[in-house]
Design a protein around this motif. Sequence first.
Motif, short mmCIF file in Angstrom:
data_model
loop_
_atom_site.label_atom_id
_atom_site.label_comp_id
_atom_site.label_asym_id
_atom_site.label_seq_id
_atom_site.Cartn_x
_atom_site.Cartn_y
_atom_site.Cartn_z
N GLY A 223 54.86 39.94 17.55
CA GLY A 223 55.19 38.78 16.72
C GLY A 223 55.05 39.09 15.24
N ILE B 295 54.25 35.09 10.26
CA ILE B 295 53.14 35.25 9.31
C ILE B 295 51.84 35.57 10.02
CG2 ILE B 295 52.43 32.79 9.10
CD1 ILE B 295 52.73 35.42 6.27
N GLY C 68 51.28 37.21 13.04
CA GLY C 68 51.24 38.60 13.51
C GLY C 68 51.24 39.58 12.35
N ASP D 56 58.57 43.10 16.83
CA ASP D 56 59.27 41.81 16.81
C ASP D 56 60.64 41.93 17.47
OD1 ASP D 56 58.66 39.00 15.22
OD2 ASP D 56 60.79 39.32 15.71
N SER E 289 58.81 30.22 13.20
CA SER E 289 58.14 29.14 12.47
C SER E 289 57.84 29.49 11.03
CB SER E 289 56.82 28.79 13.17
OG SER E 289 57.07 28.28 14.44
N SER E 290 57.96 30.76 10.67
CA SER E 290 57.51 31.17 9.34
C SER E 290 58.63 31.21 8.31
CB SER E 290 56.83 32.55 9.42
OG SER E 290 55.77 32.52 10.33
N TRP F 114 63.21 44.54 18.69
CA TRP F 114 62.57 45.11 19.90
C TRP F 114 61.93 43.99 20.71
CZ3 TRP F 114 58.49 47.19 22.88
CH2 TRP F 114 58.65 48.49 23.34
N PRO F 115 62.76 43.21 21.43
CA PRO F 115 62.18 42.13 22.25
C PRO F 115 61.33 42.69 23.38
CG PRO F 115 64.56 42.32 22.62
CD PRO F 115 64.23 43.27 21.52
N PRO G 133 53.19 35.18 19.25
CA PRO G 133 54.63 34.97 19.46
C PRO G 133 55.16 33.61 19.04
CG PRO G 133 53.44 34.94 21.56
CD PRO G 133 52.42 34.97 20.47
N PRO H 55 56.62 30.08 18.59
CA PRO H 55 57.19 29.14 19.56
C PRO H 55 57.60 29.78 20.89
CG PRO H 55 58.70 29.50 17.72
CD PRO H 55 57.42 30.18 17.36
N TRP H 56 57.58 31.11 20.95
CA TRP H 56 57.90 31.80 22.21
C TRP H 56 56.63 32.03 23.03
CZ3 TRP H 56 60.45 32.82 17.66
CH2 TRP H 56 61.85 32.76 17.68
N CYS I 9 63.31 24.45 11.72
CA CYS I 9 62.16 25.29 12.00
C CYS I 9 61.53 24.83 13.33
CB CYS I 9 61.17 25.09 10.85
SG CYS I 9 59.86 26.29 10.74
N THR J 298 50.78 23.68 10.93
CA THR J 298 49.87 23.75 9.78
C THR J 298 49.25 25.14 9.59
OG1 THR J 298 48.01 23.04 11.13
CG2 THR J 298 49.20 21.30 9.99
N GLY J 299 49.79 26.16 10.25
CA GLY J 299 49.08 27.44 10.31
C GLY J 299 49.34 28.44 9.19
N PHE J 300 50.43 28.25 8.44
CA PHE J 300 50.83 29.32 7.50
C PHE J 300 49.68 29.69 6.57
CE2 PHE J 300 53.03 31.72 4.40
CZ PHE J 300 54.19 32.17 5.00
C1 FAD Z 1 59.03 22.56 8.79
C2 FAD Z 1 57.69 23.23 8.80
C3 FAD Z 1 56.79 22.97 7.81
C4 FAD Z 1 55.54 23.58 7.81
N1 FAD Z 1 54.69 23.35 6.78
C5 FAD Z 1 53.53 24.00 6.71
C6 FAD Z 1 52.71 23.84 5.58
O1 FAD Z 1 53.05 23.12 4.64
N2 FAD Z 1 51.54 24.53 5.52
C7 FAD Z 1 51.15 25.38 6.54
O2 FAD Z 1 50.08 25.97 6.43
N3 FAD Z 1 51.93 25.54 7.64
C8 FAD Z 1 53.10 24.88 7.75
N4 FAD Z 1 53.91 25.06 8.83
C9 FAD Z 1 53.42 25.83 9.99
C10 FAD Z 1 53.56 27.33 9.81
O3 FAD Z 1 54.78 27.66 9.21
C11 FAD Z 1 53.40 27.98 11.20
O4 FAD Z 1 52.16 27.56 11.75
C12 FAD Z 1 53.41 29.48 11.13
O5 FAD Z 1 54.56 29.94 10.43
C13 FAD Z 1 53.38 30.06 12.53
O6 FAD Z 1 53.59 31.46 12.42
P1 FAD Z 1 53.62 32.39 13.70
O7 FAD Z 1 53.56 33.78 13.20
O8 FAD Z 1 52.61 31.91 14.68
O9 FAD Z 1 55.04 32.10 14.39
P2 FAD Z 1 56.50 32.69 14.06
O10 FAD Z 1 56.73 32.76 12.60
O11 FAD Z 1 57.48 31.92 14.86
O12 FAD Z 1 56.42 34.18 14.58
C14 FAD Z 1 56.50 34.50 15.95
C15 FAD Z 1 57.21 35.82 16.06
O13 FAD Z 1 57.10 36.33 17.39
C16 FAD Z 1 58.29 37.02 17.68
N5 FAD Z 1 58.42 37.12 19.15
C17 FAD Z 1 58.38 36.10 20.03
N6 FAD Z 1 58.56 36.56 21.27
C18 FAD Z 1 58.70 37.90 21.18
C19 FAD Z 1 58.95 38.94 22.12
N7 FAD Z 1 59.09 38.71 23.44
N8 FAD Z 1 59.08 40.21 21.67
C20 FAD Z 1 58.94 40.48 20.36
N9 FAD Z 1 58.73 39.53 19.41
C21 FAD Z 1 58.61 38.26 19.82
C22 FAD Z 1 59.37 36.14 17.05
O14 FAD Z 1 60.58 36.83 16.82
C23 FAD Z 1 58.69 35.72 15.75
O15 FAD Z 1 59.00 36.58 14.67
C24 FAD Z 1 55.18 24.46 8.86
C25 FAD Z 1 56.09 24.73 9.88
C26 FAD Z 1 57.34 24.14 9.86
C27 FAD Z 1 58.30 24.45 10.95
#
Ligand code: FAD
Length: 389
Positions: free
Chosen positions: A22, A25, A27, A45, A55-56, A180-181, A210, A212-213, A316, A346-348
């Motif tokens: 993942g 942000i 990962g 990724d 989500s990022s 690279w899924p 990962p 939303p996955w 998003c 809220t995780g960013f």
């Molecule tokens: C509209 C919106 C507004 C937001 N506002 C805020 C805010 O103001 N403040 C704040 O702190 N947070 C905010 N957030 C939340 C924050 O953006 C998320 O919590 C954070 O981006 C989650 O990151 P992540 O790395 O967990 O997920 P993601 O960014 O989705 O990363 C997951 C990664 O896993 C990869 N992946 C999945 N499955 C596989 C697989 N089988 N093989 C390889 N790779 C895979 C995907 O390609 C992806 O790149 C907001 C979110 C949204 C949608």
Amino acid sequence: MLDISQEPGKMGKDSFDVAVIGGGIMGSCAAYSLAKAGKSTVLIDKYALPHFKGSSGGFSRITRRANFGIPELTPIMDDSFRLWEEISQKAHEELINPAPMLVVGKDRQAVSKMAESVEATGYKPVWLSVQQTNSKYKSKFTDDYYIFEDPTAGVLKADRCLIAVQKLFREVGGRVLDGWPVVGVEAGEPWTKISGPRGVVKARWLVLCPGPWANHVLQHLGVYLPLRSVRTTSMYCRNEQFPLSSFVDCTTGSYFYALPAMEHPGHIKMGLHDGVEMDPNQSHEVDLAGLRQKSLSYFKAFFPDLAEQYAFEQLCYYTLTPDEEFILDRHPRHRNIMYAVGFSGTGFKIAPVIGEVLTSMVQGKAPKHDVSAFSAERFKKSTAVKSKY
Ligand SMILES: Cc1cc2nc3c(=O)[nH]c(=O)nc-3n(C[C@H](O)[C@H](O)[C@H](O)COP(=O)(O)OP(=O)(O)OC[C@H]3O[C@@H](n4cnc5c(N)ncnc54)[C@H](O)[C@@H]3O)c2cc1C
């Protein structure tokens, strides 16, 4: 094909201390922190990095000390400011723009609790009367609202943050496998084998971020969590008068939010913290008309200077847990596999701290922050544990 013929104990070109799945942000921050701590790390990724399909994506995210969640989150949020500052310095880039956050709500206790979390970190919330607020923000709040500003809040330049962290990861020797899924994970010790389209990678520890996955990836490993992926939208409306501030109305469970669209001067970015359930692997979009309408009506009522229609939007995903707190834990049987999921919109802001916590877990050290309240244990009795994906 990748080569996995190395003997355990010898790191080969396709064997690593840690594999992080993942490159959002979460990962990316975990991979950077692990590589900085001396672990040979590969960040995997499914899409070419950086990408904004999860989500990022997007230009901006609010960071704040006003905490809507459980008290354990307050020191984590506070610490994240220090780490983002450190990342900004190393990347030679300003990644946070200061932007106080206006917090409004009708529930006096809920609003006070948020103000107290600002105080708990040594800062002073600025209480405003309804008249002061309406004059400063050109708003229409009524006398039954309680209002304060979190003067420490800011806006993270989300896309720049993601690019900066991935660059720093490469600079400290991290390896990226993108496009690279991951299609299979064979848990084991000392090696866990991770299969993708061009071979197999092996790692001593596996960190799963990962987004939303998460259900797809975790269920492969027999982990069933009550996670819901929902599609949501942020809309950009013209408003020349809104001060350079973020905003949240926590009157209802699903709160309305806004933040300055610094990348599009003269606009604010706004939305409703809610969404429509959508599997991120499905090809057709869900209907977000209801969500858009609720946001537009709310903002038109409370900020009448806002344009009637949105100029453009950004889609998003949120990954929601039932209590909207994230889940950070180890696999119940394979203790060398860890995951951080369900950041519920809220995780960013806290990603660099989560990266450090995961690093401590890999190192077998006690993390700086007590994250026991975020374990999967709390959902053991949940009826929603078996997700529909
Ligand atoms: C509209 C919106 C507004 C937001 N506002 C805020 C805010 O103001 N403040 C704040 O702190 N947070 C905010 N957030 C939340 C924050 O953006 C998320 O919590 C954070 O981006 C989650 O990151 P992540 O790395 O967990 O997920 P993601 O960014 O989705 O990363 C997951 C990664 O896993 C990869 N992946 C999945 N499955 C596989 C697989 N089988 N093989 C390889 N790779 C895979 C995907 O390609 C992806 O790149 C907001 C979110 C949204 C949608």
